[in-house]
Design an enzyme around this catalytic site. Structure first.
Site, mmCIF file in Angstrom:
data_model
loop_
_atom_site.group_PDB
_atom_site.id
_atom_site.type_symbol
_atom_site.label_atom_id
_atom_site.label_comp_id
_atom_site.label_asym_id
_atom_site.label_seq_id
_atom_site.Cartn_x
_atom_site.Cartn_y
_atom_site.Cartn_z
ATOM 1 N N GLU A 130 28.658 16.326 29.456
ATOM 2 C CA GLU A 130 29.665 17.544 29.172
ATOM 3 C C GLU A 130 30.890 17.389 29.721
ATOM 4 O O GLU A 130 31.538 18.297 30.382
ATOM 5 C CB GLU A 130 29.039 18.746 29.322
ATOM 6 C CG GLU A 130 27.685 19.043 28.697
ATOM 7 C CD GLU A 130 26.852 20.360 28.788
ATOM 8 O OE1 GLU A 130 27.382 21.323 29.414
ATOM 9 O OE2 GLU A 130 25.967 20.577 27.947
ATOM 10 N N GLU A 183 20.367 16.805 25.095
ATOM 11 C CA GLU A 183 20.125 18.227 25.812
ATOM 12 C C GLU A 183 19.897 19.118 24.412
ATOM 13 O O GLU A 183 20.826 19.274 23.629
ATOM 14 C CB GLU A 183 21.087 18.821 26.554
ATOM 15 C CG GLU A 183 21.048 18.225 27.895
ATOM 16 C CD GLU A 183 22.343 18.799 28.948
ATOM 17 O OE1 GLU A 183 22.222 20.041 28.911
ATOM 18 O OE2 GLU A 183 22.641 17.858 29.851
HETATM 19 O O1 AHR Z 1 20.523 21.779 31.300
HETATM 20 C C1 AHR Z 1 21.171 22.734 31.894
HETATM 21 C C2 AHR Z 1 22.822 22.282 31.739
HETATM 22 O O2 AHR Z 1 23.257 22.560 30.538
HETATM 23 C C3 AHR Z 1 23.099 21.113 32.032
HETATM 24 O O3 AHR Z 1 23.379 20.595 33.145
HETATM 25 C C4 AHR Z 1 24.294 20.954 31.269
HETATM 26 O O4 AHR Z 1 24.564 19.478 30.781
HETATM 27 C C5 AHR Z 1 24.335 21.828 30.163
HETATM 28 O O5 AHR Z 1 25.331 22.802 30.115
#
Ligand code: AHR
Length: 495
Positions: free
Chosen positions: A176, A299
């Site tokens: 991110e 994710e």
């Molecule tokens: O999964 C929780 C968080 O969500 C992670 O650390 C981040 O990459 C995303 O914003």
């Protein structure tokens, strides 16, 4: 009521390979995800192998977890790998600034993670620090993990107990980077990516897939800028998308005790994954027409308000039938885009967000999301089969969504599998599938459902949401009918 729909299964045609990595996990140093969830330490009364919980390893093995991404998440861009090697009692204690300011003992570091992955039989996917580190630190960590030679870093690894280099098939360059990973613009990150990847040294010691830090949901410009500037230097790019039922990060809604409207909104939000993938893939098709670069949804999952009474920085939430059906809906979408989507990692494995496992002391609960993974195991490394289908639209307390989604594939075992996720709360689905010439003698499978839409598996209680044999399948000639209960997941095999 009952909804009828027809479909045609083109078993004589084949679509893209469905990678087993679509069934991957993401485990960050966050809340009780690693500490308590994976790591209890060798002196714990909880059964463990070298400090790693045996119940959790067994459960992840049982669903053939193919890959685990670690150590973050936001945590990755503040992590220094040297904090987590050497004698555990000498490791520094840090503050986990992203997640509740909790103490990070570093008891779980590179060796412990690799041991965990090996015990599970999963491939490691390591995310390196770009946001607050430099290419030297990245290069040295990679050499420490992968060098077979006599160099000092390899010798240091040996002194710390690991002779042979580890195989690290996936390395993420930042996480991110548009947000917690450094608040970069896509142009800035693209330059950083080029700089870091110059010192990555992809070679026989380190053949890892280089994963660029990808976009936040619909930010296709990010994917465009980064791949235009650096496509040659990457093998995959990631994409993050969380299902927030309300669409509002400040008020995400509850994981349990929700109403029908919340159910409908959750599915409306999660179904956006389809269009999201289509949009990013369109960009990749322009900038990488040879289709060399994979799109890794590293994710994804539901994100609710944290469970009342728990540390809000620990992202602990419960998991109900809704999450199980929603996982299956996403799997069906990933299958559809499997040509590009070659990995996905649900956030997060244990005790965090849409977890497959919850733990409490020495107890462990397998969530409905876990069972969705279990039911879809035959799709790991299968070949997609076109399933022509149109699901009627339904209105769930204000949200207009298709009643169900589905996918089909030929498994590694040569059998045909069909999976259906029924999002309708009150309607069963009668699905008439024309098998287009396929001769099948038997249909068998499993169904995941419950009486209540927020049924869950609780500690110390008989699990309420577990797959049971599916009795609703019938074959006659080249027709298959499936009687699929409301709010359920069904996976069948044709013999
Ligand atoms: O999964 C929780 C968080 O969500 C992670 O650390 C981040 O990459 C995303 O914003």
């Amino acid at each position: 009521g009952e909804i009828s729909a027809t479909a045609t299964l083109r078993a004589d045609q084949s679509g893209p390979a469905i990678s087993r990595y679509i069934y991957g996990q993401f485990s960050e140093h966050l809340g009780a995800g690693v500490y308590d969830g994976i790591w209890v330490g060798p002196d714990s009364k909880i059964p463990n192998v070298r400090g790693v919980r045996s119940d959790v390893v067994g459960a992840l093995k049982a669903i053939k977890t193919p890959v685990i991404r670690w150590p973050g998440g936001c945590f990755a861009d503040e992590y220094h790998w040297r904090d987590g090697i050497g004698p555990r009692d000498k490791r520094p204690s840090r503050k986990n600034n992203w997640w509740g300011g909790s103490p990070e003992t570093n008891a779980f570091g590179t060796h412990e993670f690799m041991d965990f992955a090996e015990q599970v039989g999963a491939d490691p996917y390591v995310a390196v620090n770009v946001g607050s580190s430099n290419p030297t630190v990245m290069r040295e960590w990679i050499e420490y993990m992968t060098s077979p030679g006599e160099d000092t870093l390899a010798q240091e690894r040996r002194a710390n107990g690991r002779d042979k280099p580890w195989k690290v098939p996936f390395i993420g360059i930042g996480n991110e980077s548009w947000g917690c990973g450094g608040e970069m613009t896509p142009e800035y990150y693209a330059n950083e990516y080029r700089r870091f990847s110059s010192f990555f040294h992809k070679n026989s010691d380190n053949p890892a897939v280089r994963v660029a830090s990808g976009a936040n949901s619909f930010d296709v410009n990010w994917t465009d800028v980064v791949t235009k500037a650096a496509a040659k230097r990457m093998d995959a790019i990631s994409l993050h998308y969380y299902t927030i039922q309300t669409g509002d990060w400040n008020k995400k809604g509850a994981a349990t005790g929700f109403d029908k409207a919340a159910w409908g909104k959750s599915f409306a939000q999660t179904l956006r994954m389809d269009d999201l993938l289509r949009q990013h893939i369109a960009v990749l098709d322009r900038n990488d027409p040879q289709k060399r670069i994979g799109l890794y949804v590293d994710e994804w999952g539901t994100w609710y308000d944290t469970e009342p009474g728990t540390n809000p920085g620990h992202l602990y939430q419960l998991n109900t039938l809704r999450d199980g059906v929603l996982a299956a809906v996403n799997f069906n979408i990933f299958h559809k885009h499997a040509e590009r989507v070659r990995m996905a990692n649900i956030a997060q494995t244990i005790n965090v967000l849409q977890a497959v496992i919850l733990t409490k002391g020495d107890q462990m609960v397998l969530t409905p999301t876990y069972y969705a993974h279990q039911m879809y195991m035959p799709f790991q490394d299968s070949t997609a089969i076109p399933l022509e289908i149109t699901a009627p639209e339904i209105d769930v307390a204000g949200s207009k969504i298709p009643a169900f989604n589905a996918s089909a594939a030929k498994g590694k075992d040569g059998k045909i599998y069909v999976a259906v996720a029924n999002m309708a709360l009150d309607d069963s689905v009668k699905l008439n599938v024309s098998l287009a010439g396929l001769k099948a003698k038997m249909v068998s499978g499993q169904v995941l459902t419950a009486d209540k839409m927020d049924a869950m598996n609780d500690f110390g209680a008989k699990p309420a949401v577990v797959p049971v044999p599916f009795k609703g399948g019938k074959l006659s000639g080249d027709r298959l009918t499936l009687d699929i209960p409301s709010k359920s997941v069904v996976v069948v095999r044709l013999d």
